[in-house]
Design an enzyme around this catalytic site. Structure first.
Site, PDB file in Angstrom:
ATOM      1  N   LYS A 161      18.854  38.296  -8.485  1.00  0.00           N
ATOM      2  CA  LYS A 161      17.719  37.446  -8.890  1.00  0.00           C
ATOM      3  C   LYS A 161      16.485  37.894  -8.126  1.00  0.00           C
ATOM      4  O   LYS A 161      16.521  38.041  -6.909  1.00  0.00           O
ATOM      5  CB  LYS A 161      18.051  35.984  -8.578  1.00  0.00           C
ATOM      6  CG  LYS A 161      17.001  35.000  -9.040  1.00  0.00           C
ATOM      7  CD  LYS A 161      17.518  33.558  -8.979  1.00  0.00           C
ATOM      8  CE  LYS A 161      17.095  32.860  -7.714  1.00  0.00           C
ATOM      9  NZ  LYS A 161      17.393  31.417  -7.708  1.00  0.00           N
ATOM     10  N   THR A 215      15.330  22.913 -11.096  1.00  0.00           N
ATOM     11  CA  THR A 215      14.898  22.850 -12.504  1.00  0.00           C
ATOM     12  C   THR A 215      16.010  23.271 -13.463  1.00  0.00           C
ATOM     13  O   THR A 215      15.879  23.115 -14.681  1.00  0.00           O
ATOM     14  CB  THR A 215      13.720  23.806 -12.752  1.00  0.00           C
ATOM     15  OG1 THR A 215      14.172  25.159 -12.539  1.00  0.00           O
ATOM     16  CG2 THR A 215      12.561  23.507 -11.817  1.00  0.00           C
ATOM     17  N   ASP A 226       0.813  -1.223   0.000  1.00  0.00           N
ATOM     18  CA  ASP A 226       0.000   0.000   0.000  1.00  0.00           C
ATOM     19  C   ASP A 226       0.843   1.269   0.000  1.00  0.00           C
ATOM     20  O   ASP A 226       0.316   2.378   0.094  1.00  0.00           O
ATOM     21  CB  ASP A 226      -0.962   0.007   1.195  1.00  0.00           C
ATOM     22  CG  ASP A 226      -0.214  -0.013   2.524  1.00  0.00           C
ATOM     23  OD1 ASP A 226       1.040  -0.078   2.505  1.00  0.00           O
ATOM     24  OD2 ASP A 226      -0.859   0.056   3.578  1.00  0.00           O
ATOM     25  N   HIS A 233      19.691  26.198   2.826  1.00  0.00           N
ATOM     26  CA  HIS A 233      19.439  27.367   1.979  1.00  0.00           C
ATOM     27  C   HIS A 233      19.602  28.686   2.738  1.00  0.00           C
ATOM     28  O   HIS A 233      20.245  29.610   2.245  1.00  0.00           O
ATOM     29  CB  HIS A 233      18.055  27.252   1.343  1.00  0.00           C
ATOM     30  CG  HIS A 233      17.779  28.378   0.408  1.00  0.00           C
ATOM     31  ND1 HIS A 233      18.538  28.579  -0.721  1.00  0.00           N
ATOM     32  CD2 HIS A 233      16.878  29.373   0.450  1.00  0.00           C
ATOM     33  CE1 HIS A 233      18.099  29.655  -1.349  1.00  0.00           C
ATOM     34  NE2 HIS A 233      17.093  30.153  -0.652  1.00  0.00           N
ATOM     35  N   ARG A 265      13.742  25.255   2.236  1.00  0.00           N
ATOM     36  CA  ARG A 265      13.538  26.543   1.550  1.00  0.00           C
ATOM     37  C   ARG A 265      12.259  27.246   2.006  1.00  0.00           C
ATOM     38  O   ARG A 265      12.139  28.444   1.880  1.00  0.00           O
ATOM     39  CB  ARG A 265      13.528  26.342   0.020  1.00  0.00           C
ATOM     40  CG  ARG A 265      14.925  26.214  -0.554  1.00  0.00           C
ATOM     41  CD  ARG A 265      14.912  25.972  -2.040  1.00  0.00           C
ATOM     42  NE  ARG A 265      14.492  24.618  -2.367  1.00  0.00           N
ATOM     43  CZ  ARG A 265      14.387  24.151  -3.604  1.00  0.00           C
ATOM     44  NH1 ARG A 265      14.675  24.919  -4.628  1.00  0.00           N
ATOM     45  NH2 ARG A 265      14.009  22.912  -3.822  1.00  0.00           N
ATOM     46  N   GLN A 266      11.291  26.468   2.521  1.00  0.00           N
ATOM     47  CA  GLN A 266      10.067  27.104   3.045  1.00  0.00           C
ATOM     48  C   GLN A 266      10.285  27.319   4.541  1.00  0.00           C
ATOM     49  O   GLN A 266       9.752  26.593   5.384  1.00  0.00           O
ATOM     50  CB  GLN A 266       8.830  26.216   2.757  1.00  0.00           C
ATOM     51  CG  GLN A 266       7.502  26.827   3.172  1.00  0.00           C
ATOM     52  CD  GLN A 266       7.011  27.956   2.255  1.00  0.00           C
ATOM     53  OE1 GLN A 266       7.450  28.074   1.127  1.00  0.00           O
ATOM     54  NE2 GLN A 266       6.102  28.779   2.741  1.00  0.00           N
ATOM     55  N   GLY A 268      16.803  26.317 -14.024  1.00  0.00           N
ATOM     56  CA  GLY A 268      16.491  27.646 -14.555  1.00  0.00           C
ATOM     57  C   GLY A 268      17.480  28.717 -14.100  1.00  0.00           C
ATOM     58  O   GLY A 268      17.891  29.569 -14.894  1.00  0.00           O
ATOM     59  N   ASP A 317      26.175  27.338  -6.668  1.00  0.00           N
ATOM     60  CA  ASP A 317      24.869  27.504  -6.022  1.00  0.00           C
ATOM     61  C   ASP A 317      24.672  26.382  -5.010  1.00  0.00           C
ATOM     62  O   ASP A 317      25.357  25.363  -5.071  1.00  0.00           O
ATOM     63  CB  ASP A 317      23.754  27.501  -7.075  1.00  0.00           C
ATOM     64  CG  ASP A 317      22.544  28.331  -6.647  1.00  0.00           C
ATOM     65  OD1 ASP A 317      22.496  28.758  -5.470  1.00  0.00           O
ATOM     66  OD2 ASP A 317      21.637  28.541  -7.468  1.00  0.00           O
TER      67      ASP A 317
END
Ligand code: R5P
Length: 294
Positions: free
Chosen positions: A189, A221, A34, A127, A93-94, A223, A216
């Protein structure tokens, strides 16, 4: 101390055990039909300081649950202290409410780990370092940037220009600069908090004819790095490389970055991938040894 080999970081855990001479505790893990997680420690942690090496990338939620279950198993089986060595800490990051109605993910994640039995945490290039102040246990972040920069020294890129794609991460470029011995700089940025879209700009950057390494903490992503590479090309950079601590490389991130003119992407084994060329083992091993003697 004993090193518990979390399923997400078995190889890294083994390297740390080898460098520290601490005994290893393997972990059996399964996924029930499951989708639920099962774990079992295959060694004795009675009266030990148990260090769980487990990154929480790629399948973040599963990796976090495994980590929490292992911490609980360690405590239930008599460990006197549990340290979580988590190279990539998911949800870090949050670390604040950026918009009304949001949660603070890292607060919930660390509360869960504490409830499970974690007494201390070591992570790598979190971060935002001030997030650590909100953690419910002693926590520290290590920096892998000097190790990444050293990789480029060995590759013959001494004196390369160290670039951070973001003003807030200029300290990363400066750490790299100390090893590379060249110049350092940053882009600016801005992120639209509603759409997540970012825009990058360069002010007073002189990279014409230079070898530039973009440093970094995370490549997700791709970007950010691809956008930075585009700007560097426009400004006449001769060669561009990219280095990050946590190569999440979501979807076609790698292609995006290479298509933007980056010659090589270098990451660490925080997130094991084919761009992993630098191991965090000596960094974490040294921190554990220091913790033991301190
Ligand atoms: C955010 O500010 C981080 O430092 C990274 O620049 C970011 O997470 C990279 O994300 P992406 O690869 O999606 O641009």
């Amino acid at each position: 101390m004993k090193i518990i080999l979390g399923p997400a970081s078995t190889t890294l855990g083994e390297k740390i055990a080898e460098l520290t001479n601490y005994k290893k505790v393997p972990v059996t893990h399964r996924t029930f039909p499951d989708g639920e997680t099962y774990i079992r420690l295959e060694g004795n942690v009675q009266n030990e300081h148990a260090v769980i090496v487990q990154t929480t990338s790629t399948t973040q939620d599963t990796r976090l649950v495994q980590l929490a279950f292992i911490a609980n198993a360690a405590k239930r089986n008599g460990a006197k202290k549990v340290t979580a060595a988590v190279p990539y800490l998911a949800y870090a990051r949050q670390d604040k409410m950026f918009l009304q109605g949001e949660n603070i993910s890292v607060e919930t994640v660390t509360a869960m780990l504490k409830a499970a039995g974690v007494d201390a945490l070591i992570t790598v290039n979190i971060h935002a370092e001030n997030a650590l102040n909100k953690f419910p246990f002693p926590a520290k972040t290590l920096s892998a940037i000097p190790l990444l920069a050293e990789y480029f020294v060995q590759k013959g890129c001494k004196k390369a220009f160290a670039l951070s794609p973001d003003t807030g991460a200029m300290y990363i470029a400066q750490q790299a600069q100390e090893v590379l011995g060249g110049e350092a700089g940053h882009l600016d940025k801005q992120r639209d908090r509603h759409t997540g879209q970012t825009t990058q700009t360069a002010k007073g950057l002189n990279v014409k004819g230079k070898t530039v390494i973009i440093f970094d903490d995370i490549i997700s992503t791709g970007g950010t790095i691809a956008g930075a590479a585009k700007i560097l090309k426009e400004q006449g950079a001769k060669k561009i490389f990219a280095a990050c601590v946590h190569p999440l490389l979501v979807g076609d991130a790698e292609k995006r970055i290479l298509d933007a003119g980056v010659e090589e992407i270098v990451g660490t084994d925080s997130v094991p991938s084919h761009v992993t060329k630098v191991t965090l083992a000596p960094l974490i091993a040294k921190a554990l040894k220091a913790q033991e003697s301190g």
